[in-house]
Write a protein that holds these residues in place. Structure first.
Motif, PDB file in Angstrom:
ATOM      1  N   PHE A 197      37.931 -14.957 -11.544  1.00  0.00           N
ATOM      2  CA  PHE A 197      36.714 -14.930 -12.358  1.00  0.00           C
ATOM      3  C   PHE A 197      37.032 -14.508 -13.798  1.00  0.00           C
ATOM      4  O   PHE A 197      36.538 -15.109 -14.765  1.00  0.00           O
ATOM      5  N   ALA A 198      37.846 -13.463 -13.941  1.00  0.00           N
ATOM      6  CA  ALA A 198      38.201 -12.977 -15.278  1.00  0.00           C
ATOM      7  C   ALA A 198      38.974 -14.037 -16.060  1.00  0.00           C
ATOM      8  O   ALA A 198      38.710 -14.265 -17.248  1.00  0.00           O
ATOM      9  N   ARG A 199      39.919 -14.698 -15.397  1.00  0.00           N
ATOM     10  CA  ARG A 199      40.700 -15.743 -16.067  1.00  0.00           C
ATOM     11  C   ARG A 199      39.808 -16.921 -16.463  1.00  0.00           C
ATOM     12  O   ARG A 199      39.948 -17.475 -17.558  1.00  0.00           O
ATOM     13  N   LEU A 200      38.900 -17.303 -15.586  1.00  0.00           N
ATOM     14  CA  LEU A 200      38.015 -18.424 -15.883  1.00  0.00           C
ATOM     15  C   LEU A 200      37.048 -18.088 -17.014  1.00  0.00           C
ATOM     16  O   LEU A 200      36.810 -18.921 -17.909  1.00  0.00           O
ATOM     17  N   THR A 201      36.510 -16.883 -17.017  1.00  0.00           N
ATOM     18  CA  THR A 201      35.622 -16.463 -18.103  1.00  0.00           C
ATOM     19  C   THR A 201      36.373 -16.436 -19.431  1.00  0.00           C
ATOM     20  O   THR A 201      35.847 -16.862 -20.473  1.00  0.00           O
ATOM     21  N   ALA A 202      37.607 -15.967 -19.400  1.00  0.00           N
ATOM     22  CA  ALA A 202      38.427 -15.948 -20.613  1.00  0.00           C
ATOM     23  C   ALA A 202      38.689 -17.362 -21.123  1.00  0.00           C
ATOM     24  O   ALA A 202      38.656 -17.615 -22.337  1.00  0.00           O
ATOM     25  N   MET A 203      38.951 -18.293 -20.212  1.00  0.00           N
ATOM     26  CA  MET A 203      39.160 -19.697 -20.595  1.00  0.00           C
ATOM     27  C   MET A 203      37.970 -20.223 -21.383  1.00  0.00           C
ATOM     28  O   MET A 203      38.121 -20.869 -22.429  1.00  0.00           O
ATOM     29  N   LYS A 204      36.781 -19.931 -20.877  1.00  0.00           N
ATOM     30  CA  LYS A 204      35.573 -20.459 -21.520  1.00  0.00           C
ATOM     31  C   LYS A 204      35.279 -19.756 -22.843  1.00  0.00           C
ATOM     32  O   LYS A 204      34.881 -20.402 -23.825  1.00  0.00           O
ATOM     33  N   LEU A 205      35.489 -18.449 -22.887  1.00  0.00           N
ATOM     34  CA  LEU A 205      35.295 -17.716 -24.142  1.00  0.00           C
ATOM     35  C   LEU A 205      36.205 -18.255 -25.236  1.00  0.00           C
ATOM     36  O   LEU A 205      35.783 -18.464 -26.378  1.00  0.00           O
ATOM     37  N   PHE A 206      37.472 -18.481 -24.894  1.00  0.00           N
ATOM     38  CA  PHE A 206      38.429 -18.962 -25.889  1.00  0.00           C
ATOM     39  C   PHE A 206      38.087 -20.382 -26.341  1.00  0.00           C
ATOM     40  O   PHE A 206      38.021 -20.668 -27.546  1.00  0.00           O
ATOM     41  N   ALA A 207      37.876 -21.293 -25.387  1.00  0.00           N
ATOM     42  CA  ALA A 207      37.637 -22.693 -25.729  1.00  0.00           C
ATOM     43  C   ALA A 207      36.362 -22.862 -26.549  1.00  0.00           C
ATOM     44  O   ALA A 207      36.313 -23.655 -27.492  1.00  0.00           O
TER      45      ALA A 207
END
Length: 565
Positions: A294-304
């Motif tokens: 979940f943390a990795r996926l949320t980070a992916m979306k925040l960055f993109a």
């Protein structure tokens, strides 16, 4: 930042007309249902129904036609295109792929100077046509220098094209194919358009086994008029690379969509399963795996999503997006693989079942890091920005959230692809100073240790030639940039501090992992090894924070989305 839930998403940040496009697209897939989606996938069925829907609703026309060439509502708006990218990835990569390749095919057209062809292209889009990007070749891949496609002049206005192209999506059905080659007389680069229905266009075969059609085709004495020429010389070269700048960004969003759908399926399955007399979601290792995913996926979306803001405000004087773009392509897509690996360890054999979305996701997620340039190619690009980013911060404008309805004109007027090492960046340390969290504090110490390593034990001459050595160094640098844009967007969107600190829990671990790889490199010097050890740190263990994220955000996603049967 919320993860996409197609049945609840309102798309409030978009204008009403754009939100309707997204909701209609979701309705198309939900009406199609998972059973039909998966049967088409396994049968490798060409997605004619989707393209008919796109044609009927004029979706590609509306989203991919710059405002000056289309009717009301038409514009190239990266913000809303991100939403469409994510939706298509969520439901199936083949549907995303035909959209992605259309974007690539349109790039050289919108970047060219052939106004008549631009107007023709807008009409073709309005009629529901798709497009293709004829760049790579069987023997040379995407090595533009070695292109064997030739354009031979017959008169001032007439030419013939000869040669083959390979790995060209949509080249079976495209309204136009943008083809890259060389003038046989002058050896200058040239972009021109070709039509698949022409008798001198030979569609050799589909080179993959998939719903998508990825063609090998050849042109044999194919007649080309001056009215078919898009660009020549350096303009053609720049059009090729600048088109990839626009297109490769989308790969990160496809990964986000795939991972989000797979995550819903996995957490719901785990929450309803019991083993050894207890719920699967009560096992500590399952909580750890799913919370990290979940943390990795949320980070992916925040960055993109933050990268989109920099693309939309880019100019000749502000090309920061050229660092963030390859990271969206490279870092976000490889993080997508990490997310799928983590949740696969939770659902185990369930991930192989043919009626699950996950079975498709586990295959498709692997392709994205390998499209539009490998991780190595994009990392070699990223490293060029390292000196200015880390050691020469400049006074640059702060960029707000860009959810406005403007046309992104600069993307088709990016100019020369040279001078990357001269691009300047704002002070990343000021961004990091705006948040004070336990794991973020440790991450800042790691950044300082990385800067010390680069100053006190920089790569030696032979190490610079070692791609593997530079790849490890690039991974360390990439984490700094990745963290910066995550923080910027977390602040703008008021993301909960618990989530941000949980993100930097895995970021600290990743920093340490790459530092250990650098230490273990056979060519690493004693001084580099000594400095590498200073980067290796352990994140702060906070069981209460972890449980808040697990209970409030991760576990609560169970039973909140399931695709219609």
């Amino acid at each position: 930042m919320k993860l996409l839930n197609p049945k609840k998403e309102s798309f409030d940040h978009l204008d009403a007309a754009s939100a309707r496009i997204m909701k209609k697209t979701i309705a198309f897939f939900e009406s199609k249902g998972k059973t039909k989606l998966k049967s088409d996938y396994h049968a490798k069925e060409w997605y004619a129904d989707f393209l008919e829907f796109v044609k009927k609703e004029k979706i590609f026309y509306t989203l991919l036609t710059p405002s000056q060439y289309g009717t009301e509502g038409c514009r190239w708006d990266t913000c809303r295109n991100c939403c469409f990218n994510e939706i298509l990835g969520f439901y199936g990569l083949p549907y995303w792929y035909t959209w992605q390749v259309t974007i690539l095919g349109l790039g050289p057209i919108w970047m060219g100077k052939n106004e008549a062809l631009k107007k023709k292209t807008a009409k073709l889009l309005e009629q529901g046509e798709i497009f293709a990007f004829g760049l790579s070749e069987k023997e040379h891949g995407a090595d533009l220098y070695s292109s064997d496609m030739t354009l031979t002049p017959l008169t001032d206005d007439q030419f013939v094209a000869d040669g083959g192209k390979y790995y060209i999506g949509n080249a079976n059905k495209a309204g136009l194919v943008s083809v890259f080659g060389k003038d046989s007389d002058t050896d200058e680069y040239v972009f021109f358009t070709a039509r698949p229905e022409h008798e001198n266009y030979t569609l050799v075969k589909n080179i993959i086994s998939n719903q998508s059609y990825v063609a090998e085709f050849s042109l044999n004495g194919y007649p080309v008029a001056s009215s078919d020429i898009l660009s020549r010389g350096s303009h053609a070269w720049d059009s090729a690379l600048n088109t990839i700048n626009v297109g490769k960004y989308n790969l990160g969003w496809a990964s986000i969509g795939i991972c989000t759908h797979a995550f819903y399926e996995a957490i719901t399955h785990a929450a309803h399963r019991e083993l050894y007399g207890k719920k699967v979601t009560d096992f500590p290792h399952v909580q750890e795996l799913m919370t990290t995913a979940f943390a990795r996926l949320t980070a992916m979306k925040l960055f993109a999503a933050r990268n989109s803001d920099y693309m939309r405000t880019a100019s000749r004087d502000d090309r920061r997006y050229l660092l963030y773009n390859p990271l969206t392509k490279m870092k976000v897509t490889t993080q997508g693989e990490e997310v799928i690996n983590l949740i696969w360890d939770v659902i185990a054999a369930k991930g192989f079942e043919k009626d699950t979305y996950f079975e498709m996701a586990a295959i498709e997620i692997r392709g994205l890091p390998k499209l539009e340039g490998t991780v190595h190619v994009n990392m070699a690009l990223v490293v060029k920005f390292m000196a200015n980013y880390l050691f020469a911060p400049a006074d640059m404008p702060e960029i707000p959230l860009m959810h406005n309805t403007a046309n992104d004109d600069f993307l088709f007027d990016q100019g020369s692809t040279r001078g990357l090492s001269k691009i300047i960046f704002h002070d990343f340390e000021k961004t990091y100073a705006q948040m004070d969290l336990p794991n973020l504090t440790i991450f800042k110490e790691q950044i300082k240790a990385l800067k010390d390593l680069l100053l006190n034990a920089p790569p030696e001459k032979e190490q610079i030639k070692d791609i593997d050595f530079l790849l490890i160094l690039g991974e360390l640098f990439a984490l700094v940039v990745y963290g910066q844009l995550i923080i910027e967007n977390a602040l703008l969107l008021k993301t909960e501090e618990d989530i941000v600190d949980q993100i930097f829990d895995f970021m600290v671990k990743d920093f340490s992992k790459h530092a250990l790889q650098l230490y273990s490199k056979s060519s690493a010097t004693d001084k580099q090894m000594e400095n590498s050890l200073k980067i290796i740190k352990k994140p702060v263990t906070d069981p209460k924070r972890f449980q808040r994220v697990w209970q409030t955000h991760v576990l609560k996603m169970s039973d909140t989305y399931e695709m219609n049967a």
